[in-house]
Design a protein around this motif. Structure first.
Motif, short mmCIF file in Angstrom:
data_model
loop_
_atom_site.label_atom_id
_atom_site.label_comp_id
_atom_site.label_asym_id
_atom_site.label_seq_id
_atom_site.Cartn_x
_atom_site.Cartn_y
_atom_site.Cartn_z
N TYR A 122 0.83 -1.21 0.00
CA TYR A 122 0.00 0.00 0.00
C TYR A 122 0.86 1.26 0.00
O TYR A 122 0.64 2.18 -0.75
CB TYR A 122 -0.92 0.04 1.23
CG TYR A 122 -1.82 -1.15 1.38
CD1 TYR A 122 -2.64 -1.57 0.33
CD2 TYR A 122 -1.85 -1.87 2.55
CE1 TYR A 122 -3.46 -2.67 0.47
CE2 TYR A 122 -2.67 -2.97 2.70
CZ TYR A 122 -3.48 -3.36 1.66
OH TYR A 122 -4.29 -4.45 1.80
N ILE A 123 1.83 1.27 0.88
CA ILE A 123 2.58 2.50 1.13
C ILE A 123 3.45 2.91 -0.06
O ILE A 123 3.52 4.09 -0.39
CB ILE A 123 3.41 2.36 2.43
CG1 ILE A 123 3.78 3.73 2.98
CG2 ILE A 123 4.62 1.52 2.26
CD1 ILE A 123 2.69 4.40 3.70
N ALA A 124 4.06 1.97 -0.75
CA ALA A 124 4.96 2.33 -1.86
C ALA A 124 4.22 3.03 -3.00
O ALA A 124 4.61 4.13 -3.40
CB ALA A 124 5.72 1.10 -2.36
N PRO A 125 3.13 2.45 -3.54
CA PRO A 125 2.47 3.15 -4.64
C PRO A 125 1.83 4.47 -4.20
O PRO A 125 1.83 5.44 -4.95
CB PRO A 125 1.39 2.17 -5.11
CG PRO A 125 1.54 0.93 -4.35
CD PRO A 125 2.57 1.13 -3.30
N LEU A 126 1.32 4.52 -2.97
CA LEU A 126 0.67 5.75 -2.52
C LEU A 126 1.67 6.85 -2.24
O LEU A 126 1.42 8.02 -2.55
CB LEU A 126 -0.21 5.47 -1.30
CG LEU A 126 -1.40 4.55 -1.56
CD1 LEU A 126 -2.17 4.28 -0.28
CD2 LEU A 126 -2.32 5.12 -2.64
N LEU A 127 2.82 6.50 -1.68
CA LEU A 127 3.86 7.52 -1.47
C LEU A 127 4.37 8.05 -2.80
O LEU A 127 4.66 9.24 -2.92
CB LEU A 127 5.03 6.94 -0.66
CG LEU A 127 4.98 7.12 0.84
CD1 LEU A 127 6.14 6.40 1.50
CD2 LEU A 127 4.93 8.57 1.24
#
Length: 185
Positions: A122-127
């Motif tokens: 979740y965090i990688a694409p959203l960041l």
């Protein structure tokens, strides 16, 4: 249970015929965790005009408003895609929709992730899309899904919004916080 052709409870009947709201389906499937998210969004969700107060990360369909009607065949198609940061069928629609949201909002708009920051899925694409505008409840660090769900339910009931911290550079793994006290019956 939802897909059992003999199930006659309202959510299963709707899913198997005309479709049901994504938020209700995910709340049924994941129980306390997603129910906590939905209660929290109902209590504190806000969005710029024209945008939904909450979107749900889905495999293969990107970010969908929680009230999106989903049919049985659509749910099965979503379930067939692995939620992994390196899976293009998951990541590309997520990034597409995140970019659209980013472009549709002003520079002061924050994007609150009510999911796990412990893994890259979740965090990688959203960041990559939201950068410093991506925040999450700091109290999530060290908690598992059910504990986060319970925390969000309690906060919604109490009218107490959690404190958000920037996702970029955040501690993503921490010591497990004490268990939430049992609620009186």
């Amino acid at each position: 249970m939802l897909l059992n052709p003999h199930a006659r409870f309202p959510l299963a009947a709707a899913l198997q015929t005309v479709g049901a709201p994504l938020g209700e389906i995910y709340s049924f499937i994941s129980g306390l965790y997603f129910r906590g998210k939905m209660a929290y969004v109902d209590a504190f969700g806000a969005a710029p005009p024209g945008l939904p107060p909450a979107v749900v990360i889905t495999p293969g369909a990107g970010l969908l408003p929680s009230d999106t009607q989903i049919t049985e065949s659509q749910l099965l198609a979503l379930a067939a895609i692995d939620i992994h940061a390196d899976e293009p069928r998951y990541r590309e629609p997520l990034e597409r929709d995140a970019r659209r949201l980013h472009e549709a909002t002003g520079p002061d708009c924050q994007f609150i992730l009510l999911g796990s920051i412990a893994t890259a899925k979740y965090i990688a694409p959203l960041l990559d899309c939201f950068g410093d505008r991506l925040v999450f409840p700091g109290d999530f660090v060290g908690r598992g899904d059910m504990s986060r769900g319970g925390l969000m339910l309690r906060c919604a009931r109490e009218g107490r919004e959690l404190t958000y911290v920037p996702a970029r550079g955040a501690v993503r793994h921490g010591p497990r916080p004490p268990r939430l006290p049992k609620l009186p019956r």
